[in-house]
Structure formats: structure tokens, C-alpha cells
Design an enzyme around this catalytic site. Sequence first.
Site, PDB file in Angstrom:
ATOM      1  N   GLY A  55     -80.989 -14.229 -77.258  1.00  0.00           N
ATOM      2  CA  GLY A  55     -81.634 -14.237 -75.761  1.00  0.00           C
ATOM      3  C   GLY A  55     -82.471 -15.793 -75.929  1.00  0.00           C
ATOM      4  N   HIS A  57     -72.760 -16.071 -83.282  1.00  0.00           N
ATOM      5  CA  HIS A  57     -72.460 -15.164 -82.364  1.00  0.00           C
ATOM      6  C   HIS A  57     -71.291 -14.613 -82.650  1.00  0.00           C
ATOM      7  CE1 HIS A  57     -75.614 -15.780 -79.423  1.00  0.00           C
ATOM      8  NE2 HIS A  57     -75.875 -16.998 -79.827  1.00  0.00           N
ATOM      9  N   GLU A  92     -69.765 -11.880 -81.348  1.00  0.00           N
ATOM     10  CA  GLU A  92     -69.179 -11.440 -80.242  1.00  0.00           C
ATOM     11  C   GLU A  92     -68.585 -12.280 -79.432  1.00  0.00           C
ATOM     12  OE1 GLU A  92     -72.494 -12.606 -80.438  1.00  0.00           O
ATOM     13  OE2 GLU A  92     -73.184 -12.544 -78.378  1.00  0.00           O
ATOM     14  N   ASP A 113     -62.739   0.753 -58.114  1.00  0.00           N
ATOM     15  CA  ASP A 113     -63.652   1.637 -58.509  1.00  0.00           C
ATOM     16  C   ASP A 113     -63.962   2.755 -57.765  1.00  0.00           C
ATOM     17  OD1 ASP A 113     -64.000  -0.634 -60.054  1.00  0.00           O
ATOM     18  OD2 ASP A 113     -65.741  -1.361 -58.902  1.00  0.00           O
ATOM     19  N   CYS A 135     -78.473 -14.252 -83.469  1.00  0.00           N
ATOM     20  CA  CYS A 135     -79.342 -15.288 -82.801  1.00  0.00           C
ATOM     21  C   CYS A 135     -80.827 -14.959 -82.587  1.00  0.00           C
ATOM     22  CB  CYS A 135     -78.547 -15.770 -81.393  1.00  0.00           C
ATOM     23  SG  CYS A 135     -79.081 -17.260 -80.640  1.00  0.00           S
ATOM     24  N   TYR A 136     -81.328 -14.597 -81.316  1.00  0.00           N
ATOM     25  CA  TYR A 136     -82.596 -14.136 -81.261  1.00  0.00           C
ATOM     26  C   TYR A 136     -82.700 -13.096 -82.038  1.00  0.00           C
ATOM     27  CZ  TYR A 136     -87.107 -13.209 -79.273  1.00  0.00           C
ATOM     28  OH  TYR A 136     -88.493 -12.931 -78.905  1.00  0.00           O
ATOM     29  N   LYS A 158     -64.790  -3.346 -65.532  1.00  0.00           N
ATOM     30  CA  LYS A 158     -63.523  -3.034 -64.866  1.00  0.00           C
ATOM     31  C   LYS A 158     -62.288  -2.524 -65.652  1.00  0.00           C
ATOM     32  CE  LYS A 158     -62.924  -4.180 -60.463  1.00  0.00           C
ATOM     33  NZ  LYS A 158     -63.924  -3.896 -59.489  1.00  0.00           N
TER      34      LYS A 158
END
Length: 530
Positions: free
Chosen positions: A57, A170, A172, A228, A84-85, A375
Site C-alpha cells: 500500500g 513483492h 506477486e 462477459d 511491503c506495507y 477476464k
Amino acid sequence: MNNSQKKVLVFDFGAQYGQLIARRIRDLGVYSEIVPCDLTADEVKQMSPSALVFSGGPASVYADDAPSIDPAVLELGIPILGFCYGHQIIAHTLGGKVGHTDKGEYGPASLHVKPSVLFEGTPDTQTVWMSHRDAVVEVPAGFRVVASTDVCEIAAMENVEKKIFTTQFHPEVKHTECGNQILGTFLFKVCGLEKTWSIDNLAETLIEDIRKKVGDSRVILGLSGGVDSSVVAALLSKAIGKQLICVFVNHGLLRKNEPEEVEDVFSRQFNVDFIHVHAEKRYLDLLKGVSDPEQKRKIIGTQFWKEFFAVAKEKSADGTPIKFLAQGTIYPDIIESGARKTGGKASTIKSHHNLIPFPDGVSFDLIEPLDHFFKDEVRSLGTSLGLPNSIVYRQPFPGPGLAIRIIGDIDEEKLRILKDADAIVREELNDYNDRLFEETGDIHSEHSCWQYFAVLPDIKSVGVMGDERTYERPVIVRAVESSDAMTADWAKLPHDVLARISSRIVAEVPGLNRVCYDITSKPPATIEWE
Ligand code: XMP
């Protein structure tokens, strides 16, 4: 999602790309959901997660409005991974210290790891992605430092007994060399989770959920013909058959020939009740003189509700009111619209047309079976439901349509110009994608364009055509590579493709004398211009 599904909750501390964490976890075969970071310990318990992940964040833990956590969450005994945060707030809450460093650390860094649970099986030195100025300078009692970089002494810490593991970097992000392995160690070794999440066996559960919710009522589906809402149409038609009424609102802001194509596909291929609402004039009148993007989105979204409500009313003339409205809302719509359901701290980028409040006098119970999916997950679901590739791999098209691709106010002449230029861009890039497909045999070829279209800016420029001075509009070509629209890169198109697009547009579309190509990625730009 049903409650028996084992899940990981991703606490959102305002990371714009926090959803990447949820993606990575799902890709590893474990279901994950994003939740607001201020959930109380009781609320967390009620959701029975198998693990928690705290995102990064932008704040400093010492800032006045810094997001904080209920300290009791850390005592629930549920395994926690923080980045991180997330790393800093855990240290701060448990009595460690966070300090400002002289030098921030941004981008790739070389991480030195010690033997530890989290880094098991990874190299002693590995590349990680950093993005921070503050850093943990003192670990809380019971924690051990397990990794460092030259700039950041406490780059990772763990308390194996409490099952809390945190990293300043990070995992991710793709640039973190062992990111997936670290996440996998946490999920499978620390939490003992198994790979139970896959989009393939999901259709039956979703269909059953819809049947239970709807009973023998009728449902209006807002159908745009995009992937969608088409996937929702397939789910609903399997779940409730003739109780479904598909409503296609033609707002006049669609691409060239699109209304005819959508009507053709849905009245021919789907055995459903299909209504084509001609609202072109109403929308053009409402949008007259409006140039602010958020205002355009709100006007269009509000009118969508009114159009659906009018159909519901008309169709209820036999006495049973229709209270259900289904739509193809997907997870990124919710996240980017300011996190309606995640309740997170990420800022509003755009108000998606399908997420704005109902106007007075309109009310529906919403059915949004895809509101937790990304998606490419929706596309896999479409394939597993038997939808043809022409629908599943259609490029995304925003609900507000060409209104947000005409910068400034909208009129019929600008719509005509944009529709014609856009048709050329799509024709040429469809061919380009087809050629790539033939060459590589891969529909997901890395370099195929994911979304491509034309944008009409609100300016004019001088040109010369047939010895005459012109003063006309330019058009901007946008073509991006992406997989889920959360990040995107501009497509490195061959020059001959760009040249053909440019010469065809100027030759074939009156009112245009210049063609520009947008070479910005997302971030910092977005895919659409408004
Ligand atoms: P941006 O421009 O935010 O777009 O990078 C991400 C993806 O979302 C589509 N988009 C929308 N889709 N309603 C939609 O249904 C909207 O209001 C909307 N705005 C953007 C965009 O085309 C891209 O695929």
C-alpha cells in the site's frame, strides 16, 4: 462462492495492483478473495479463511490516515503472509519498529536469504522486486530475520510458531524470481492447502447458485454481446431457460455494424427471448454538450438502469413483477470502480457503467455471477460452457462505448468519423492477429493484440491533401497486449501494418487528416482514453 471452498483472504491496504496477489494465488490452484484491510477478527472468523495475505500500500505506517488492522486478527492462529506495507504493519502492530530510510529501494534488488521456512528450496541469492522508502528496522519479539538486501537489512522475517511470514519485496510481481515458489511454499507447506480451485468445474456450481436464487421468477439480462454478458447469458439460459429475457440496449455508441451482429448471434444461436431496445436518440440527447468523462459514464449508466427498468415494467404487465437484473460485472470492474464489494482502499480510477447507483424509482435485485472473476477466467468459463471462439475471444468493449473514445462532447458527425476509422483499425488488426495465429498456431500468441480501437481527440490540425490545405481531426490508434486488462503494454506492431492503417484511414474517412499511434503502457496510462 460457496462457503465450503477453502479460501485465502487478501487484505487490501490500497495497493493499486493488489489484485495481482489474488490472481497469483488462484493461478496456483487456491481460491482467493480481496477484502478490506479493516475487517475485525470476528468478521474474519465468520469468513473461515485458511490463510490471510496482507498486500502492499502507498501509506507510511506513521501517516495520520494510515490503514491499520485489528491486532486481534494477528492472534487468530490463521497463517499470515504480508508484503511491503503488509510486512511493515505487522511489525508495527506487534511491537517492532518501522523507520524511514535515506535511500528508497525501487525495482530489482539482490536478496540474500538464510535457511528458513519461506525460502526453502530457493537460491541463497535471488532477484526480487522492491518498491519502498520506509523499512522495518527492528523485528517484533519472536520473529527472525530471514533475508536482506544491501539497502534493506530486514527484507523478510518469520515467526514459525505463529505462522506469520512477511517480506518487504513483492512476490506477486513477475520480476521476483522465486515469487511463485514462495507463495506456493506458504500455501501448500505452511497452510497445508491443496489445489482445489479451477475454473473448469465451476459452471455447474454457478448454475446451481442461480437456480436457487431465482426460483421460478423471470430475469432480465443486460446483454451487450461482449464476452462477459454472453457468458452470463449462457449460464442463465442453462439455469433457467425460458425465464430469461435478454435485453440489448442500443445506445447508438456501438461500433460499426455491431447492433446487427449482436442481434444476429443472439436471436440465431441462443434459444432465448431477445429484445433490441432502440435508445439511440435518447442517449444522444442526454449526452449533448457533456464533455467530462465521469459525467458521461454516469449519464450512460443511469440511463441503462432506466431502459432495463422500462422493459421489466412492460414485461410485468401480466402481473408478476420482474425483480432480477443480471449483468456481466467482473472482478476488475469492481476493483477499478472504487472497490464496491471489496471495500478496499484503492482509489477510484473509473466508474464502470454497471456499478453506479440506481436512480430514484428504479430497483432490481442484481445477479452478477462473474463478479469475482478475472477476464481470462471468464473466457475459460465461456469455453467450458460451449460458447464459440468468436464470442469468447472477442476483444473487450466498454459499456459506455464510443462515448468514452470521443474526447469532449459527442455528436453524430464525430460518431460517424470514429465508427469508420475504428472499423479500419479492427479490420487490419483482425487480419494481423489471424496471420500471427496461422504462423504460431497459438491463439494467445504473446504478440497478438488483445484490444485495439480508434480514439477521436478534440483537436484539429493542418494538413495538405491534393494540393489543398486541410484543417481536420486526427485519430489515435490504440492497440495493446494484455491478459486481464489490469496491466497492458502497447503492441509493437510492424511498421507496414501501421502504415496500411494510416493510409487507409486518411483515404477512406472524410474529416480525418492525421493518424497517431499511442505508445503508452498501463500503468501509467489506462487502456481507454477516458
Ligand atoms: P482501462 O481503460 O481502465 O480499461 O484500462 C480496462 C478494461 O475495461 C474496459 N472498460 C470498461 N468496460 N465498462 C466496461 O464494461 C466501462 O465503463 C469500462 N471502462 C473501461 C476497457 O475497454 C478495458 O478492456
